[in-house]
Scaffold this motif. Structure first.
Motif, PDB file in Angstrom:
ATOM      1  N   PRO A   1      -4.646   1.472   2.745  1.00 32.45           N
ATOM      2  CA  PRO A   1      -5.819   1.705   2.522  1.00 32.45           C
ATOM      3  C   PRO A   1      -6.729   0.624   2.956  1.00 32.45           C
TER       4      PRO A   1
ATOM      5  N   ARG B   1      -1.978  13.854  -2.890  1.00 32.18           N
ATOM      6  CA  ARG B   1      -2.895  13.488  -1.692  1.00 32.18           C
ATOM      7  C   ARG B   1      -2.412  12.973  -0.852  1.00 32.18           C
TER       8      ARG B   1
ATOM      9  N   ASN C   1      -2.630   6.445   2.587  1.00 34.77           N
ATOM     10  CA  ASN C   1      -1.983   5.676   1.417  1.00 34.77           C
ATOM     11  C   ASN C   1      -1.263   4.682   1.694  1.00 34.77           C
TER      12      ASN C   1
ATOM     13  N   ARG D   1       2.192   8.570   3.952  1.00 34.43           N
ATOM     14  CA  ARG D   1       1.889   7.117   3.765  1.00 34.43           C
ATOM     15  C   ARG D   1       1.316   6.574   5.020  1.00 34.43           C
TER      16      ARG D   1
ATOM     17  N   ILE E   1      -7.517   9.971   4.657  1.00 35.84           N
ATOM     18  CA  ILE E   1      -6.921   8.713   3.620  1.00 35.84           C
ATOM     19  C   ILE E   1      -5.683   8.206   4.355  1.00 35.84           C
TER      20      ILE E   1
END
Length: 476
Positions: free
Chosen positions: A46, A10, A43, A22, A41
């Motif tokens: 977040p 992911r 990572n 990241r 997203i």
């Protein structure tokens, strides 16, 4: 960097670009006439605040921006049929996503005006998945016991690595979609459930190994893939091909069609994979493949001319209890040039025996593109969805999609045209490689769609789900 523990990422990024995993990463895009929906997203941070920046793709002015809340956003007030560029950045400027692209345009609609819902979109000039490809292909579809829908697609380009599958989820019957995960290496994947467990069967790449894996959390994470059969992993040499096709349960075994070969070597042979339905699907030696058989132009009733051979079969059981693999046959340049499929018969008692020629079948969508066929116990009819030719000058056209039915798998009728874009250039527009399922009285189908500026009819820029309400009322 640690060794792998599963199949999913992911998102997945190549090892030399791990910093991108990241940073903020846009994982889903859905453009419509005047807006673009997107999901991302982050990572690496977040909880950080983010901003979205966008402008016309070839614009020279500054990017417009908006502060983001959550992980979804909509860019509104856009011109229709225009290209836009955008990215997500942390408000503190510490990291930003790759630049993403989208073209606005009308969502595909049925003749009655019913619009599909966009699962995902990929602009033909968007480079973010270039390590696999630049088009969204090979749709697959499954409904979980709790009613959630999972949809998958791979990322394709001719002679490219072709090794990435993207998975999305809907909890409202397909009206809206959210990103789930990436699978790598994975290609030509089929999602399916068996005895309450979720599986995906795929190839590692074009003509690569056949793989299978399992998820115990509704597709969020996956086991490491099990290699079932070894391929070549090169478009220049023969290997496995298995576009998403229905998996049939018969005589205590699961059955699915499979292809083996390479276009560079002239075409493909056909087989059927099977396994005892009580065996562990993740144990490779439990699986069996029939001996492979190639198209024979001397079969009785064969079309005249040089075909491109057989591909992409649906396993079905006829009224006489015979197990058939009904396959498309490439007939562009032949007589007839469309409307014919080939049925090969499997021996359920000898699962390694080669498929035997059964007969040719007149099927409107039987040639030049995939047809998905299943038996519907409610209507007691065989149902098929695939492309039909409405202009003999373009027998390979994929811009007209039909729902078809048969009482006996040999005699087929068109119930209705699901999508009819014959007014569009068949070299530019396509609704193809349909995967469908029944949802009560409705039929849901997932389309590999080329529209609104796709590279061509084949290299799709959309994955779109459509719902046909009360579809059995059309089977008259």
């Amino acid at each position: 960097m640690k060794g792998i523990t599963g199949w999913g990422y992911r998102p997945y990024r190549p090892a030399h670009r791990q910093q991108e995993a990241r940073a903020p990463f846009v994982v889903r895009i859905a453009p419509e006439e005047h807006h673009i929906d997107l999901e991302w997203i982050d990572n690496g941070a977040p909880e950080a605040e983010h901003q979205l920046y966008w402008r016309e793709k070839d614009g020279e002015g500054p990017y417009r921006s908006q502060v983001l809340m959550g992980t979804q956003a909509r860019i509104e007030g856009l011109d229709c049929d225009a290209d836009y560029a955008f990215y997500v950045e942390r408000t503190d400027g510490s990291a930003r996503s790759a630049l993403r692209l989208a073209r606005t345009g009308a969502v595909p609609a049925a003749p009655d005006g019913t619009r599909g819902s966009i699962v995902n979109y990929l602009h033909p000039e968007d480079e973010v998945y270039a390590f696999s490809g630049r088009a969204l292909c090979s749709p697959s579809f499954v409904k979980l016991d709790n009613g959630a829908l999972l949809a998958s697609m791979d990322v394709f380009a001719g002679k490219a690595p072709q090794n990435l599958v993207l998975i999305f989820r809907s909890d409202d019957g397909g009206r809206t979609w959210r990103y789930v995960t990436d699978l790598f290496p994975c290609y030509w994947a089929t999602l399916f459930t068996h005895k309450g467990r979720l599986y995906i069967q795929a190839c590692s790449t074009e003509y690569g190994d056949i793989l299978i894996g399992e998820s115990t959390d509704e597709g969020t994470t996956w086991s490491k893939p099990v290699r079932l059969f070894v391929g070549s992993s090169s478009h220049l040499e023969a290997g496995w091909q298995r576009t998403p096709m229905p998996i049939l349960s018969h005589a205590g075994r699961l059955w699915v069609s499979v292809d083996y070969g390479a276009w560079a070597l002239g075409g493909h042979s056909i087989g059927a994979l099977s396994i005892d339905e009580n065996d562990d699907l993740l144990v490779s030696e439990n699986w069996t493949c029939t001996e492979l058989v190639a198209y024979d132009p001397d079969w009785p009733g064969a079309p005249q001319g040089r075909t491109s051979g057989l591909l992409e079969g649906s396993m079905v059981l006829n009224r006489q209890g015979q197990l058939l693999n009904i396959l498309r046959i490439g007939l562009v340049g032949c007589t007839p040039s469309h409307g014919v499929a080939v049925a090969l018969e499997a021996d359920a008692a000898q699962p390694e025996r080669a498929l035997q020629f059964h007969r040719f079948i007149d099927l409107p969508s039987g040639s030049n593109s995939k047809t998905h066929i299943v038996y519907d116990a409610v209507s007691d009819l065989y149902i098929a969805v695939g492309n039909v030719c409405v202009d003999p000058k373009t027998p390979g056209q994929r811009n007209v999609l039909a729902l078809q039915y048969s009482k006996d798998v040999y005699n087929w009728k068109v119930a209705t045209l699901l999508l009819d874009y014959r007014h569009e250039n068949p070299q530019d527009v396509g609704f193809q490689y349909i995967y469908f399922l029944m949802d009560g009285d409705d039929l849901l189908y997932l389309s590999r769609t080329s529209l609104n500026g796709a590279r061509n009819f084949h290299d799709a820029n959309y994955s779109v789900m459509h719902r046909v309400k009360d579809f059995r009322k059309l089977l008259v």
